[in-house]
Write a protein that holds these residues in place. Structure first.
Motif, PDB file in Angstrom:
ATOM      1  N   TYR A 170       0.878  -1.072   0.007  1.00  0.00           N
ATOM      2  CA  TYR A 170      -0.016   0.002  -0.001  1.00  0.00           C
ATOM      3  C   TYR A 170       0.844   1.486  -0.098  1.00  0.00           C
ATOM      4  CZ  TYR A 170      -3.319   3.547   1.614  1.00  0.00           C
ATOM      5  OH  TYR A 170      -3.854   4.801   1.817  1.00  0.00           O
TER       6      TYR A 170
ATOM      7  N   TYR B 179       0.492 -12.531  -7.089  1.00  0.00           N
ATOM      8  CA  TYR B 179      -0.709 -12.781  -6.285  1.00  0.00           C
ATOM      9  C   TYR B 179      -1.504 -11.395  -6.127  1.00  0.00           C
ATOM     10  CZ  TYR B 179      -3.280 -13.259  -1.687  1.00  0.00           C
ATOM     11  OH  TYR B 179      -4.348 -13.352  -0.834  1.00  0.00           O
TER      12      TYR B 179
ATOM     13  N   SER C 228      -8.372  -8.515  -2.666  1.00  0.00           N
ATOM     14  CA  SER C 228      -9.367  -7.254  -2.785  1.00  0.00           C
ATOM     15  C   SER C 228      -8.750  -6.100  -2.529  1.00  0.00           C
ATOM     16  CB  SER C 228     -10.722  -7.677  -2.212  1.00  0.00           C
ATOM     17  OG  SER C 228     -10.412  -7.754  -0.749  1.00  0.00           O
TER      18      SER C 228
ATOM     19  N   CYS D   9      -7.046 -15.481   2.805  1.00  0.00           N
ATOM     20  CA  CYS D   9      -6.684 -13.784   2.950  1.00  0.00           C
ATOM     21  C   CYS D   9      -8.067 -13.068   2.964  1.00  0.00           C
ATOM     22  CB  CYS D   9      -5.938 -13.417   1.914  1.00  0.00           C
ATOM     23  SG  CYS D   9      -5.334 -11.805   1.868  1.00  0.00           S
ATOM     24  N   GLU D  10      -8.945 -13.182   2.033  1.00  0.00           N
ATOM     25  CA  GLU D  10     -10.171 -12.338   2.103  1.00  0.00           C
ATOM     26  C   GLU D  10     -11.040 -12.630   3.242  1.00  0.00           C
ATOM     27  OE1 GLU D  10     -10.567 -10.220   0.155  1.00  0.00           O
ATOM     28  OE2 GLU D  10      -9.238 -10.751  -1.663  1.00  0.00           O
TER      29      GLU D  10
ATOM     30  N   THR E   5      -9.029 -11.532   6.496  1.00  0.00           N
ATOM     31  CA  THR E   5      -9.130 -10.003   6.416  1.00  0.00           C
ATOM     32  C   THR E   5     -10.353  -9.433   6.792  1.00  0.00           C
ATOM     33  OG1 THR E   5      -7.541  -9.866   4.680  1.00  0.00           O
ATOM     34  CG2 THR E   5      -8.928  -7.827   4.893  1.00  0.00           C
TER      35      THR E   5
ATOM     36  N   ASP F  71     -11.075  -6.993   9.879  1.00  0.00           N
ATOM     37  CA  ASP F  71     -11.328  -5.696   9.534  1.00  0.00           C
ATOM     38  C   ASP F  71     -12.760  -5.303  10.198  1.00  0.00           C
ATOM     39  OD1 ASP F  71      -9.310  -5.409   8.302  1.00  0.00           O
ATOM     40  OD2 ASP F  71     -10.134  -5.027   6.383  1.00  0.00           O
TER      41      ASP F  71
ATOM     42  N   PHE G 271      -9.455   4.287   5.792  1.00  0.00           N
ATOM     43  CA  PHE G 271      -9.585   3.194   6.069  1.00  0.00           C
ATOM     44  C   PHE G 271      -8.407   2.266   6.176  1.00  0.00           C
ATOM     45  CE2 PHE G 271     -10.587  -1.380   5.333  1.00  0.00           C
ATOM     46  CZ  PHE G 271     -11.753  -1.644   5.889  1.00  0.00           C
ATOM     47  N   PHE G 272      -7.506   2.335   5.405  1.00  0.00           N
ATOM     48  CA  PHE G 272      -6.200   1.777   5.320  1.00  0.00           C
ATOM     49  C   PHE G 272      -5.413   2.415   6.441  1.00  0.00           C
ATOM     50  CE2 PHE G 272      -7.085   0.300   1.032  1.00  0.00           C
ATOM     51  CZ  PHE G 272      -6.112  -1.033   0.814  1.00  0.00           C
ATOM     52  N   ILE G 273      -5.319   3.677   6.778  1.00  0.00           N
ATOM     53  CA  ILE G 273      -4.501   4.169   7.706  1.00  0.00           C
ATOM     54  C   ILE G 273      -4.972   3.762   9.162  1.00  0.00           C
ATOM     55  CG2 ILE G 273      -3.973   6.252   8.983  1.00  0.00           C
ATOM     56  CD1 ILE G 273      -3.900   7.457   6.110  1.00  0.00           C
TER      57      ILE G 273
ATOM     58  N   ARG H 210      -6.990   1.284   9.713  1.00  0.00           N
ATOM     59  CA  ARG H 210      -6.521  -0.397   9.815  1.00  0.00           C
ATOM     60  C   ARG H 210      -5.396  -0.533  10.387  1.00  0.00           C
ATOM     61  NH1 ARG H 210      -4.797  -5.402   7.392  1.00  0.00           N
ATOM     62  NH2 ARG H 210      -6.714  -6.642   7.367  1.00  0.00           N
TER      63      ARG H 210
ATOM     64  N   GLY I 198     -14.477  -8.665  -1.487  1.00  0.00           N
ATOM     65  CA  GLY I 198     -13.903  -9.685  -0.788  1.00  0.00           C
ATOM     66  C   GLY I 198     -14.595 -10.801  -0.725  1.00  0.00           C
TER      67      GLY I 198
END
Lengths: 100, 168
Positions: free
Chosen positions: A27, A52, A55, B51-52, B55, B59, B79-81, B83, B139
């Motif tokens: 990211y 790889y 989502s 992974c999905e 996650t 989350d 959202f990323f930050i 998380r 996802g």
């Protein structure tokens, strides 16, 4: 491995290559590549070395498009079969131009 | 008979700090593929699936993040930050994974988290072509596509998946 950006000689195209994993872990470097995109007409996202994708990567592609705006075209280039499948599942083949 | 006896049921439990370990998925996939027979091509799918699912559990179950945040680009970044910082400070919560051989070429995977659960969006009224652009729900779309079946049980904090371990 990771994200690298390369500008064409005429300066109009930038190719962003994501090698290895395309997920949460890249990211920061994906976002850092934005700085290389200024004033480009076209962005190629090279997925030929992407082993790889999940989502979170799909989210980053959307984020990229929002960032550059609709005037700039984005082309997903040469996705590996695993990556292509994820793109198709999420209908991204309808959202982005994909060059096999 | 030379075939090694394979496991029928196995459980894994991951606590708070384990969940911020970047090799969690790799280790889990390795472990499942050691205990159960999974073809090489399905192994890649299994990795994506875990992974999905994990996650989602982290989350929404454990960190309590709302995917609707991701609707616009600035929210997506937020959202990323959010998380990353919440995950780094995580000390409680758990994810329990159970894998069971139910057919010679099919396993059942249950993933349960310690979160309060959530209600799955049923409202499809805004299902215009633009809904493809929404930055969430992908996802689950991927999970559904990789599995033979997908069921949510309890209050939404447990997902049960049936996964074919060989390509049909």
């Amino acid at each position: 491995m990771g994200v690298t950006a390369h500008r064409s000689e005429d300066g109009e195209e930038v190719t962003v290559t994501v090698a290895g994993r395309f997920d949460y872990r890249v990211y920061d470097s994906f976002k850092a590549s934005y700085a290389s995109l200024e004033n480009s007409q076209q962005i190629n996202v090279d997925l030929s070395k992407t082993e790889y994708m999940d989502s979170s990567a799909l989210g980053m592609l959307l984020m990229l498009r929002e960032h550059v705006g609709r005037a700039v075209s984005i082309l997903l280039v040469n996705p590996t079969p695993d990556v292509q499948r994820v793109l198709s599942i999420a209908n991204f083949d309808k959202l982005f131009a994909i060059k096999p | 008979m030379s075939a090694l006896a394979k496991a029928e049921v196995r459980e894994w439990l991951f606590h708070g700090a384990d969940l911020n370990n970047t090799s969690l998925i790799d280790d889990l996939v390795h472990s499942v593929c050691t205990e159960f027979t999974v073809s090489a091509e399905r192994r890649v799918d299994l990795e994506l699936l875990f992974c999905e699912v994990i996650t989602n559990s982290i989350d929404h179950g454990i960190l309590g993040l709302d995917s609707r945040m991701k609707k616009d680009p600035s929210g997506f970044e937020q959202f990323f930050i959010s998380r990353a910082s919440k995950l780094a400070g995580l000390t409680d919560g758990y994810i329990k994974i159970c894998v069971e051989q139910i057919l010679p070429q099919r396993i059942r995977i249950s993933v349960q988290d310690s979160g309060a659960g959530f209600v799955f969006p049923q409202d499809n009224s805004d299902q215009t072509p633009d809904c493809l652009l929404l930055a969430y729900g992908r996802g689950l779309l991927i999970i559904r596509n990789l599995c033979h079946s997908m069921t949510h049980i309890g209050n939404g904090n447990c997902i049960v998946l049936e996964f074919d371990t060989f390509q049909s």
